[in-house]
Write an enzyme that holds these catalytic residues in place. Structure first.
Site, PDB file in Angstrom:
ATOM      1  N   GLU A   1      27.148  66.871 103.525  1.00  0.00           N
ATOM      2  CA  GLU A   1      27.003  65.894 102.470  1.00  0.00           C
ATOM      3  C   GLU A   1      28.201  65.935 101.524  1.00  0.00           C
ATOM      4  OE1 GLU A   1      22.133  65.807 102.527  1.00  0.00           O
ATOM      5  OE2 GLU A   1      23.138  66.273 100.656  1.00  0.00           O
TER       6      GLU A   1
ATOM      7  N   CYS B   1      19.489  78.208  95.774  1.00  0.00           N
ATOM      8  CA  CYS B   1      20.288  77.101  96.306  1.00  0.00           C
ATOM      9  C   CYS B   1      19.605  76.486  97.526  1.00  0.00           C
ATOM     10  CB  CYS B   1      21.683  77.593  96.667  1.00  0.00           C
ATOM     11  SG  CYS B   1      22.754  76.295  97.342  1.00  0.00           S
TER      12      CYS B   1
ATOM     13  N   CYS C   1      25.324  77.336 104.871  1.00  0.00           N
ATOM     14  CA  CYS C   1      25.957  78.433 104.146  1.00  0.00           C
ATOM     15  C   CYS C   1      25.299  79.738 104.563  1.00  0.00           C
ATOM     16  CB  CYS C   1      25.819  78.228 102.639  1.00  0.00           C
ATOM     17  SG  CYS C   1      26.714  79.466 101.653  1.00  0.00           S
TER      18      CYS C   1
ATOM     19  N   CYS D   1      32.879  65.724  95.286  1.00  0.00           N
ATOM     20  CA  CYS D   1      32.415  67.063  95.659  1.00  0.00           C
ATOM     21  C   CYS D   1      32.309  67.117  97.179  1.00  0.00           C
ATOM     22  CB  CYS D   1      31.062  67.351  95.009  1.00  0.00           C
ATOM     23  SG  CYS D   1      30.346  68.955  95.435  1.00  0.00           S
TER      24      CYS D   1
ATOM     25  N   GLU E   1      30.751  78.166 101.646  1.00  0.00           N
ATOM     26  CA  GLU E   1      31.618  79.029 100.842  1.00  0.00           C
ATOM     27  C   GLU E   1      33.063  78.810 101.290  1.00  0.00           C
ATOM     28  OE1 GLU E   1      33.779  81.091  98.828  1.00  0.00           O
ATOM     29  OE2 GLU E   1      31.709  81.447  98.181  1.00  0.00           O
TER      30      GLU E   1
ATOM     31  N   CYS F   1      23.743  69.471  91.871  1.00  0.00           N
ATOM     32  CA  CYS F   1      24.247  70.797  92.234  1.00  0.00           C
ATOM     33  C   CYS F   1      23.134  71.648  92.834  1.00  0.00           C
ATOM     34  CB  CYS F   1      24.809  71.473  90.993  1.00  0.00           C
ATOM     35  SG  CYS F   1      25.526  73.084  91.303  1.00  0.00           S
TER      36      CYS F   1
ATOM     37  N   CYS G   1      22.029  82.543  98.751  1.00  0.00           N
ATOM     38  CA  CYS G   1      21.686  82.548  97.334  1.00  0.00           C
ATOM     39  C   CYS G   1      20.280  81.960  97.168  1.00  0.00           C
ATOM     40  CB  CYS G   1      22.700  81.732  96.531  1.00  0.00           C
ATOM     41  SG  CYS G   1      24.376  82.412  96.622  1.00  0.00           S
TER      42      CYS G   1
ATOM     43  N   SER H   1      30.817  81.270  90.893  1.00  0.00           N
ATOM     44  CA  SER H   1      29.368  81.201  90.687  1.00  0.00           C
ATOM     45  C   SER H   1      28.874  82.573  90.244  1.00  0.00           C
ATOM     46  CB  SER H   1      28.676  80.772  91.986  1.00  0.00           C
ATOM     47  OG  SER H   1      29.077  79.470  92.360  1.00  0.00           O
TER      48      SER H   1
ATOM     49  N   ASN I   1      18.372  72.770  89.497  1.00  0.00           N
ATOM     50  CA  ASN I   1      17.828  71.576  90.142  1.00  0.00           C
ATOM     51  C   ASN I   1      16.806  72.000  91.179  1.00  0.00           C
ATOM     52  OD1 ASN I   1      19.508  69.440  88.913  1.00  0.00           O
ATOM     53  ND2 ASN I   1      21.189  70.548  89.881  1.00  0.00           N
TER      54      ASN I   1
END
Length: 367
Positions: free
Chosen positions: A96, A123, A116, A109, A166, A340, A120, A219, A297
């Protein structure tokens, strides 16, 4: 019988790589300049339209090379003007890419990996796991495709590698894409307008020092190792003290006023207390810094909630009273899951995503 050799995709090759490519063909280095301008400044991928190239060279380029960007599977437009594209990749995967328009800038972005691997816990991207690294053509191709879709009236002024993945775990492919973002013959963006975001891959931060000048965002999300390890498992390998030392090394040969942006996702009851803000001030006291506070979010299956507006502003006030530049990121595109931490590419079902999140949290508890 057809030639079995695959065509070379010229998209994603930096100026130096293109010059070497044409040198192997016995062509002059200025051919790289011509290709860069046609592809990135004029948006032309048809060799027949590149009229300042000889017919013989155009025919050979047509036969042996190609210029292929990711395809657009779908486009989603938010009520706030944010645009999200789901970009199709070979093998059936997708990433995306998000454009965020503002009165004085247009920020794109982009993603560097399919999924990933860092897990985390706050996320959404992490819930789909890791598929593969993107190639340089697939990284810069997101910029090319977005510029094509937006047209001349909505210019991309800033690029942030804050999408899926990453970037510093794929630096071999990210680096030529960064060079094209900076190159005056391609997108020609200033160093401060290209930002690489990392979860704290220390060797990658050191390696990035030798690349094209770009801004660095880290981050952080916690002021101490215990909490950060819960939120960002990579902290086990590269704890905060080691990470901040790498940040200082990164700034050592930069402009005097350059700083690191530390991203800090505000999670209710987890990392949003005033005493944690004071600890953050202490930890960052010797690193030229600014803090970007990001309201969490939510996504299906997560146990976390966003901090209240009062808690976020109270946290910001503590940081500012301590002399820190602290901003609150405005949530954009959340109605199209473009905010985000919400990017997932190949969308998982809510039940599957909930299961993945619970698996992640269980691993953290056992660690």
């Amino acid at each position: 019988m057809a030639d079995p050799r695959p065509k070379t995709n010229l998209l994603g090759l930096s100026r130096a790589q293109l010059e070497r490519f044409f040198a192997e063909w016995g062509e002059k280095p200025f051919r790289a300049r011509q290709i860069l301008q046609w592809v990135y400044q004029r948006g032309v991928t048809d060799f027949d339209a590149m009229t300042d190239l000889s017919r013989a060279l155009r025919e050979r380029l047509q036969a042996e090379t190609e210029i292929i960007a990711p395809g657009v599977m779908s486009e989603h437009r938010s009520t706030d003007g944010t645009v999200k594209w789901i970009m199709a990749l070979p093998g059936g995967s997708a990433v995306e890419t998000v454009f965020i328009p503002e009165p004085d800038r247009g920020t794109l972005c982009i993603s560097s990996q399919v999924g990933c691997m860092l897990n985390c816990t706050f996320c959404s991207t992490a819930t789909q796991g890791f598929n593969r690294n993107l190639g340089a053509a697939e990284i810069i191709g997101q910029v090319w495709r977005a510029a094509e879709a937006l047209g001349p009236d909505r210019r991309i002024t800033n690029i942030v590698l804050m999408g899926m993945g990453e970037p510093l775990l794929n630096l071999d492919q990210v680096r030529p894409a960064l060079e094209l973002m900076r190159d005056d013959l391609a997108y020609g963006l200033a160093a401060r307008r290209v930002t690489v975001s990392t979860s704290g891959v220390v060797p990658g931060i050191d390696a990035l020092r030798d690349g094209p000048g770009v801004a660095l965002a880290v981050s952080l999300h916690a002021p101490d190792d215990d909490l950060r390890t819960r939120l960002v498992p990579l902290n086990r390998k590269y704890p905060i003290e080691e990470l901040l030392a790498a940040c200082k090394r990164y700034l050592a040969d930069k402009r005097p006023k350059q700083s690191i942006t530390f991203e800090y996702t505000m999670i209710d009851g987890v990392n949003d207390r005033p005493e944690q803000a004071r600890e953050l001030l202490r930890v960052l006291a010797h690193v030229p810094s600014k803090i970007n506070l990001i309201p969490f979010n939510p996504f299906p299956g997560t146990p976390f909630k966003c901090s209240s507006n009062n808690a976020i502003h109270r946290f910001q006030d503590v940081l500012r009273s301590g002399g820190m530049i602290a901003t609150i990121r405005k949530t954009r595109g959340d109605d199209i899951d473009a905010a985000c931490g919400q990017l997932v590419g190949k969308v998982l079902s809510a039940s599957r995503r909930r299961a993945v999140v619970q698996e992640q949290l269980a691993r953290q508890a056992l660690a």
